[in-house]
Design an enzyme around this catalytic site. Sequence first.
Site, PDB file in Angstrom:
ATOM      1  N   ARG A  65       0.843  -1.204   0.000  1.00  0.00           N
ATOM      2  CA  ARG A  65       0.000   0.000   0.000  1.00  0.00           C
ATOM      3  C   ARG A  65       0.876   1.252   0.000  1.00  0.00           C
ATOM      4  NH1 ARG A  65      -5.312  -1.171   0.828  1.00  0.00           N
ATOM      5  NH2 ARG A  65      -5.773  -2.991   2.081  1.00  0.00           N
ATOM      6  N   MET A  90     -12.008   2.903  -3.908  1.00  0.00           N
ATOM      7  CA  MET A  90     -12.203   1.741  -3.049  1.00  0.00           C
ATOM      8  C   MET A  90     -10.902   1.161  -2.480  1.00  0.00           C
ATOM      9  SD  MET A  90     -15.402   1.752  -3.034  1.00  0.00           S
ATOM     10  CE  MET A  90     -15.876   0.224  -2.231  1.00  0.00           C
ATOM     11  N   HIS A 109     -19.479   9.082   1.934  1.00  0.00           N
ATOM     12  CA  HIS A 109     -19.794   7.744   2.429  1.00  0.00           C
ATOM     13  C   HIS A 109     -21.311   7.551   2.360  1.00  0.00           C
ATOM     14  CE1 HIS A 109     -19.415   4.066   4.675  1.00  0.00           C
ATOM     15  NE2 HIS A 109     -20.413   4.470   5.445  1.00  0.00           N
ATOM     16  N   ASP A 145     -13.708   6.010   7.529  1.00  0.00           N
ATOM     17  CA  ASP A 145     -15.002   6.708   7.519  1.00  0.00           C
ATOM     18  C   ASP A 145     -15.252   7.474   8.813  1.00  0.00           C
ATOM     19  OD1 ASP A 145     -15.566   5.649   4.962  1.00  0.00           O
ATOM     20  OD2 ASP A 145     -16.291   3.792   5.855  1.00  0.00           O
TER      21      ASP A 145
HETATM   22  C1  GRF Z   1     -21.056   5.911  -3.800  1.00  0.00           C
HETATM   23  O1  GRF Z   1     -22.190   5.325  -3.224  1.00  0.00           O
HETATM   24  C2  GRF Z   1     -20.129   6.423  -2.731  1.00  0.00           C
HETATM   25  O2  GRF Z   1     -20.797   6.912  -1.621  1.00  0.00           O
HETATM   26  C3  GRF Z   1     -19.371   5.187  -2.356  1.00  0.00           C
HETATM   27  O3  GRF Z   1     -19.178   4.494  -3.564  1.00  0.00           O
HETATM   28  C4  GRF Z   1     -20.186   4.877  -4.495  1.00  0.00           C
HETATM   29  C5  GRF Z   1     -19.476   5.445  -5.674  1.00  0.00           C
HETATM   30  O4  GRF Z   1     -20.325   5.762  -6.724  1.00  0.00           O
HETATM   31  N1  GRF Z   1     -18.168   5.537  -1.643  1.00  0.00           N
HETATM   32  P1  GRF Z   1     -19.787   6.573  -7.976  1.00  0.00           P
HETATM   33  O5  GRF Z   1     -18.534   5.858  -8.468  1.00  0.00           O
HETATM   34  O6  GRF Z   1     -19.514   7.980  -7.544  1.00  0.00           O
HETATM   35  O7  GRF Z   1     -20.889   6.487  -8.988  1.00  0.00           O
END
Ligand code: GRF
Length: 209
Positions: A65, A90, A109, A145
Amino acid sequence: MLSIVTLISGRGSNFEAIVKTAQKEQWQVMFAGVIANHGAAQGLDFARAQGIPTFTIEHKEHATRESFDAALIAQIDALGADLVVLAGFMRILTPGFIRHFEGRLVNIHPALLPAFPGLHTHERVLEAGVREHGATVHFVNEGVDEGPIICQATVPVLEGDDAGTLAARVLTAEHQIYPRAVKWFLDGRLRIEGNQVKLHPPESQFFKL
Ligand code: GRF
Protein backbone atom coordinates in the site's frame (compact mmCIF):
# COMPACT_ATOMS: atom_id res chain seq x y z
CA MET A 1 -7.87 29.34 -9.40
CA LEU A 2 -8.02 26.27 -7.15
CA SER A 3 -7.42 22.78 -8.54
CA ILE A 4 -9.24 19.55 -7.82
CA VAL A 5 -7.86 16.06 -8.31
CA THR A 6 -10.40 13.24 -8.04
CA LEU A 7 -9.72 9.60 -7.25
CA ILE A 8 -12.17 6.98 -8.51
CA SER A 9 -12.46 3.22 -8.76
CA GLY A 10 -15.66 2.76 -10.71
CA ARG A 11 -18.65 4.47 -12.25
CA GLY A 12 -17.67 7.95 -11.08
CA SER A 13 -21.19 9.35 -10.89
CA ASN A 14 -20.29 11.57 -7.93
CA PHE A 15 -17.38 13.00 -9.87
CA GLU A 16 -19.72 13.60 -12.78
CA ALA A 17 -22.22 15.38 -10.50
CA ILE A 18 -19.46 17.68 -9.22
CA VAL A 19 -18.21 18.52 -12.72
CA LYS A 20 -21.73 19.13 -14.05
CA THR A 21 -22.63 21.36 -11.11
CA ALA A 22 -19.39 23.29 -11.56
CA GLN A 23 -20.23 23.84 -15.22
CA LYS A 24 -23.83 24.83 -14.53
CA GLU A 25 -22.85 27.25 -11.75
CA GLN A 26 -19.70 28.43 -13.53
CA TRP A 27 -17.34 27.75 -10.65
CA GLN A 28 -13.84 29.13 -10.95
CA VAL A 29 -12.06 25.80 -10.57
CA MET A 30 -9.69 23.60 -12.48
CA PHE A 31 -10.32 19.85 -12.68
CA ALA A 32 -6.64 19.03 -12.89
CA GLY A 33 -7.03 15.29 -13.20
CA VAL A 34 -8.82 12.07 -12.41
CA ILE A 35 -6.84 9.12 -11.14
CA ALA A 36 -8.20 5.57 -11.08
CA ASN A 37 -6.64 2.55 -9.44
CA HIS A 38 -7.47 0.39 -12.44
CA GLY A 39 -7.94 1.10 -16.10
CA ALA A 40 -11.48 -0.28 -16.29
CA ALA A 41 -13.00 2.43 -14.07
CA GLN A 42 -15.92 3.72 -16.15
CA GLY A 43 -15.65 7.23 -14.76
CA LEU A 44 -12.48 7.68 -16.82
CA ASP A 45 -14.63 7.83 -19.96
CA PHE A 46 -16.63 10.79 -18.69
CA ALA A 47 -13.41 12.58 -17.72
CA ARG A 48 -11.89 12.00 -21.15
CA ALA A 49 -15.06 13.25 -22.83
CA GLN A 50 -14.74 16.43 -20.75
CA GLY A 51 -11.09 16.88 -21.66
CA ILE A 52 -10.01 16.30 -18.05
CA PRO A 53 -6.62 14.56 -17.85
CA THR A 54 -6.91 10.94 -16.73
CA PHE A 55 -4.35 8.70 -15.07
CA THR A 56 -4.37 5.09 -14.05
CA ILE A 57 -2.16 3.81 -11.28
CA GLU A 58 -2.80 0.09 -11.09
CA HIS A 59 -2.80 -0.90 -7.44
CA LYS A 60 -2.06 -4.48 -8.46
CA GLU A 61 1.30 -3.40 -9.82
CA HIS A 62 2.38 -2.27 -6.37
CA ALA A 63 3.57 -4.79 -3.83
CA THR A 64 2.57 -2.65 -0.85
CA ARG A 65 0.00 0.00 0.00
CA GLU A 66 2.88 2.33 0.83
CA SER A 67 4.34 2.02 -2.65
CA PHE A 68 0.92 2.50 -4.32
CA ASP A 69 0.20 5.53 -2.14
CA ALA A 70 3.63 7.02 -2.86
CA ALA A 71 2.84 6.81 -6.58
CA LEU A 72 -0.54 8.42 -5.95
CA ILE A 73 0.99 11.25 -3.91
CA ALA A 74 3.57 11.92 -6.61
CA GLN A 75 0.89 12.13 -9.31
CA ILE A 76 -1.47 14.29 -7.26
CA ASP A 77 1.34 16.66 -6.26
CA ALA A 78 2.51 16.89 -9.85
CA LEU A 79 -1.01 18.00 -10.77
CA GLY A 80 -0.93 20.61 -8.02
CA ALA A 81 -4.10 19.69 -6.14
CA ASP A 82 -5.63 22.13 -3.68
CA LEU A 83 -8.36 19.61 -2.96
CA VAL A 84 -8.36 15.84 -3.34
CA VAL A 85 -11.84 14.36 -3.81
CA LEU A 86 -12.38 10.68 -3.15
CA ALA A 87 -15.36 9.65 -5.23
CA GLY A 88 -15.99 5.94 -4.90
CA PHE A 89 -12.28 5.25 -4.44
CA MET A 90 -12.20 1.74 -3.05
CA ARG A 91 -8.67 1.53 -1.66
CA ILE A 92 -7.72 2.00 1.96
CA LEU A 93 -5.24 4.86 2.15
CA THR A 94 -2.15 4.75 4.32
CA PRO A 95 -1.69 7.14 7.27
CA GLY A 96 1.19 8.73 5.35
CA PHE A 97 -1.10 9.58 2.42
CA ILE A 98 -3.79 10.95 4.72
CA ARG A 99 -1.32 13.12 6.65
CA HIS A 100 0.14 14.45 3.40
CA PHE A 101 -3.27 15.77 2.30
CA GLU A 102 -4.69 16.58 5.72
CA GLY A 103 -7.37 19.25 5.57
CA ARG A 104 -7.71 19.00 1.80
CA LEU A 105 -8.88 15.41 1.40
CA VAL A 106 -12.62 14.70 1.32
CA ASN A 107 -14.77 11.61 0.89
CA ILE A 108 -18.40 10.67 0.51
CA HIS A 109 -19.79 7.74 2.43
CA PRO A 110 -23.19 6.19 1.67
CA ALA A 111 -24.56 6.26 5.23
CA LEU A 112 -25.21 8.66 8.07
CA LEU A 113 -21.87 8.48 9.85
CA PRO A 114 -20.91 7.59 12.51
CA ALA A 115 -23.56 4.93 11.85
CA PHE A 116 -22.70 2.25 9.31
CA PRO A 117 -19.06 2.90 8.44
CA GLY A 118 -17.45 0.41 6.06
CA LEU A 119 -18.91 -1.53 3.16
CA HIS A 120 -22.39 -2.78 2.20
CA THR A 121 -24.16 0.02 4.05
CA HIS A 122 -27.51 -0.38 2.27
CA GLU A 123 -27.79 -4.08 3.07
CA ARG A 124 -26.81 -3.42 6.68
CA VAL A 125 -29.31 -0.58 7.03
CA LEU A 126 -32.12 -2.84 5.78
CA GLU A 127 -31.02 -5.62 8.06
CA ALA A 128 -30.97 -3.30 11.06
CA GLY A 129 -34.49 -2.10 10.25
CA VAL A 130 -33.66 1.61 10.62
CA ARG A 131 -36.08 3.98 8.90
CA GLU A 132 -33.69 6.74 7.94
CA HIS A 133 -30.54 6.43 5.86
CA GLY A 134 -28.41 8.85 3.89
CA ALA A 135 -24.97 10.04 2.93
CA THR A 136 -22.12 11.94 4.55
CA VAL A 137 -19.36 14.11 3.11
CA HIS A 138 -16.39 14.32 5.45
CA PHE A 139 -12.76 15.26 5.69
CA VAL A 140 -10.63 12.15 5.79
CA ASN A 141 -8.59 11.32 8.86
CA GLU A 142 -6.76 8.17 9.77
CA GLY A 143 -9.84 6.24 10.94
CA VAL A 144 -11.98 4.48 8.34
CA ASP A 145 -15.00 6.71 7.52
CA GLU A 146 -14.36 8.80 10.60
CA GLY A 147 -13.16 12.31 9.82
CA PRO A 148 -14.93 15.62 10.59
CA ILE A 149 -18.36 15.76 8.94
CA ILE A 150 -18.92 18.52 6.39
CA CYS A 151 -22.55 17.74 5.58
CA GLN A 152 -25.14 15.02 5.56
CA ALA A 153 -28.39 14.24 3.77
CA THR A 154 -31.04 11.85 4.95
CA VAL A 155 -33.45 9.83 2.85
CA PRO A 156 -36.25 7.59 4.11
CA VAL A 157 -36.08 3.81 4.04
CA LEU A 158 -39.35 2.79 2.39
CA GLU A 159 -41.48 -0.31 2.75
CA GLY A 160 -40.43 -2.80 0.09
CA ASP A 161 -36.95 -1.31 -0.41
CA ASP A 162 -34.14 -3.61 -1.37
CA ALA A 163 -30.46 -2.70 -1.39
CA GLY A 164 -30.76 -1.55 -5.02
CA THR A 165 -33.68 0.84 -4.56
CA LEU A 166 -32.18 2.22 -1.38
CA ALA A 167 -28.75 2.69 -2.97
CA ALA A 168 -30.36 4.60 -5.85
CA ARG A 169 -32.18 6.94 -3.42
CA VAL A 170 -29.01 7.54 -1.43
CA LEU A 171 -27.01 8.14 -4.62
CA THR A 172 -29.41 10.92 -5.64
CA ALA A 173 -28.70 12.54 -2.27
CA GLU A 174 -24.95 12.06 -2.76
CA HIS A 175 -25.12 13.88 -6.07
CA GLN A 176 -26.71 16.85 -4.33
CA ILE A 177 -24.48 17.18 -1.29
CA TYR A 178 -21.04 16.36 -2.70
CA PRO A 179 -20.99 19.32 -5.10
CA ARG A 180 -22.24 21.59 -2.27
CA ALA A 181 -19.47 20.47 0.05
CA VAL A 182 -16.80 20.90 -2.63
CA LYS A 183 -18.05 24.39 -3.41
CA TRP A 184 -17.94 25.33 0.28
CA PHE A 185 -14.32 24.17 0.37
CA LEU A 186 -13.42 26.13 -2.75
CA ASP A 187 -15.07 29.23 -1.32
CA GLY A 188 -12.93 28.89 1.82
CA ARG A 189 -16.02 28.49 3.99
CA LEU A 190 -15.01 25.36 5.92
CA ARG A 191 -13.16 25.45 9.25
CA ILE A 192 -12.21 22.28 11.05
CA GLU A 193 -12.68 22.82 14.79
CA GLY A 194 -11.75 19.68 16.72
CA ASN A 195 -13.77 16.93 15.11
CA GLN A 196 -16.40 19.31 13.76
CA VAL A 197 -16.59 21.32 10.59
CA LYS A 198 -18.04 24.81 10.89
CA LEU A 199 -19.39 26.59 7.84
CA HIS A 200 -18.78 30.36 7.61
CA PRO A 201 -21.08 32.14 7.23
CA PRO A 202 -23.31 29.50 8.81
CA GLU A 203 -25.85 27.64 6.73
CA SER A 204 -27.45 24.26 7.25
CA GLN A 205 -25.03 21.37 6.79
CA PHE A 206 -27.88 18.88 7.07
CA PHE A 207 -30.40 18.11 4.35
CA LYS A 208 -33.59 16.08 4.59
CA LEU A 209 -34.36 14.78 1.11
C1 GRF B 1 -21.06 5.91 -3.80
O1 GRF B 1 -22.19 5.32 -3.22
C2 GRF B 1 -20.13 6.42 -2.73
O2 GRF B 1 -20.80 6.91 -1.62
C3 GRF B 1 -19.37 5.19 -2.36
O3 GRF B 1 -19.18 4.49 -3.56
C4 GRF B 1 -20.19 4.88 -4.49
C5 GRF B 1 -19.48 5.45 -5.67
O4 GRF B 1 -20.33 5.76 -6.72
N1 GRF B 1 -18.17 5.54 -1.64
P1 GRF B 1 -19.79 6.57 -7.98
O5 GRF B 1 -18.53 5.86 -8.47
O6 GRF B 1 -19.51 7.98 -7.54
O7 GRF B 1 -20.89 6.49 -8.99
